[in-house]
Scaffold this active site. Structure first.
Site, mmCIF file in Angstrom:
data_model
loop_
_atom_site.group_PDB
_atom_site.id
_atom_site.type_symbol
_atom_site.label_atom_id
_atom_site.label_comp_id
_atom_site.label_asym_id
_atom_site.label_seq_id
_atom_site.Cartn_x
_atom_site.Cartn_y
_atom_site.Cartn_z
ATOM 1 N N ALA A 1 -9.369 -1.873 34.375
ATOM 2 C CA ALA A 1 -9.413 -0.768 35.342
ATOM 3 C C ALA A 1 -8.106 0.001 35.243
ATOM 4 C CB ALA A 1 -9.597 -1.295 36.762
ATOM 5 N N GLU B 1 -19.742 2.037 31.206
ATOM 6 C CA GLU B 1 -19.151 0.938 31.990
ATOM 7 C C GLU B 1 -19.831 0.829 33.354
ATOM 8 O OE1 GLU B 1 -14.562 0.735 30.348
ATOM 9 O OE2 GLU B 1 -15.018 2.049 32.012
ATOM 10 N N LYS C 1 -1.642 -2.317 38.061
ATOM 11 C CA LYS C 1 -2.821 -1.484 38.354
ATOM 12 C C LYS C 1 -3.233 -1.547 39.829
ATOM 13 C CE LYS C 1 -3.647 -0.473 33.927
ATOM 14 N NZ LYS C 1 -4.808 -0.903 33.185
HETATM 15 O O1 LIG Z 1 -12.584 4.049 29.930
HETATM 16 C C1 LIG Z 1 -11.869 3.060 29.897
HETATM 17 C C2 LIG Z 1 -11.939 1.955 30.820
HETATM 18 O O2 LIG Z 1 -12.328 2.289 32.116
HETATM 19 C C3 LIG Z 1 -10.765 0.992 30.804
HETATM 20 O O3 LIG Z 1 -11.250 -0.222 31.267
HETATM 21 C C4 LIG Z 1 -9.601 1.429 31.644
HETATM 22 O O4 LIG Z 1 -9.169 2.696 31.206
HETATM 23 C C5 LIG Z 1 -8.432 0.424 31.558
HETATM 24 O O5 LIG Z 1 -7.971 0.364 30.249
HETATM 25 P P1 LIG Z 1 -6.739 -0.532 29.831
HETATM 26 O O6 LIG Z 1 -7.141 -1.941 29.974
HETATM 27 O O7 LIG Z 1 -6.472 -0.145 28.386
HETATM 28 O O8 LIG Z 1 -5.590 -0.159 30.708
#
Ligand SMILES: O=C[C@H](O)[C@H](O)[C@H](O)COP(=O)(O)O
EC number: 5.3.1.6
Length: 231
Positions: free
Chosen positions: A84, A104, A122
């Site tokens: 996320a 997703e 996050k």
């Molecule tokens: O579209 C991408 C998704 O929602 C990802 O899960 C989100 O952007 C988090 O990505 P990351 O784990 O690379 O921070």
């Protein structure tokens, strides 16, 4: 450091997977650690079937030797594990920083459980610091953008809408062939109102507010793993 934390959260989530599960496989750098961890367990004999949420995840899962299905063949999933961009303590999420929000959300909605994996940075007290991705149909882009701007105005929200671009400067195109407008809102006081009203705008395909979908979260911090909700 952040990558080590992402891997720690992913490996904890991989421990929740048992033989015979139908898994939604998320997208992004954190979800990629989960796919790798499941790949390692599959090579050790685990039997699961995965439904990927993007072409990138599909390719990675195939390389890892994970058996794949589609949501049409396997419409009921036991567990989806995904990253996320932001989450709050009520397990409300912003997703789509990597452009995969539409698939997703469809996959998460088809899962009995959705577990978010992320590094602790996050977690936010209020959603909206991360720009909200809004996936739109290329046809009538300007009209759709103006309708979104009017909606934000009516909700007393301000913030720039920026068309996402690829490295070569052309509009970024999602796996579904759509564009993304990133809404730089700063804060979202009423995510439910924003989510439902955005869905009413013709031309908006989906948005990155995931409300009532995540059932649990595993956040990796320098002090260890923090678990929210039900794992
Ligand atoms: O579209 C991408 C998704 O929602 C990802 O899960 C989100 O952007 C988090 O990505 P990351 O784990 O690379 O921070």
């Amino acid at each position: 450091m952040s990558d080590t934390l992402k891997r720690a959260a992913a490996e904890r989530a991989a421990q929740l997977v048992t033989d015979g599960m139908r898994l939604g496989l998320g997208t992004g750098s954190t979800a990629a650690h989960f796919v790798a961890a499941i790949g390692a367990r599959v090579r050790g004999g685990l039997k699961v079937v995965g439904v990927p949420t993007s072409e990138a995840t599909r390719e990675q899962a195939l390389r890892e030797g994970i058996s794949l299905s589609t949501l049409d063949e396997t419409p009921d999933l036991d567990l989806t594990v995904d990253g996320a961009d932001e989450l709050d303590d009520d397990l409300r999420l912003i997703k789509g920083g990597g452009g995969a929000l539409l698939r997703e959300k469809i996959v998460a909605s088809s899962s009995q459980r959705m577990i978010v994996i992320a590094d602790g940075s996050k977690r936010v007290p209020k959603l909206g610091r991360f720009p909200l991705p809004i996936e739109v149909v290329p046809f009538g882009l300007t009209a759709t953008e103006r309708a979104i701007a009017r909606l934000l105005d009516s909700l007393s929200m301000t913030g720039e809408l920026r068309l996402r671009r690829a490295a070569d400067g052309a509009p970024y195109v999602t796996d579904g062939g759509h564009f993304i407008l990133d809404a730089h809102l700063g804060r979202i006081d009423k995510p439910n109102v924003l989510a439902s009203t955005l869905n009413n705008i013709p031309g908006v395909v989906e948005h990155g507010l995931f409300l009532g979908l995540a059932t649990g979260a595993i956040l990796a911090t320098a002090d260890g793993l923090v678990e929210l909700g039900q794992l």
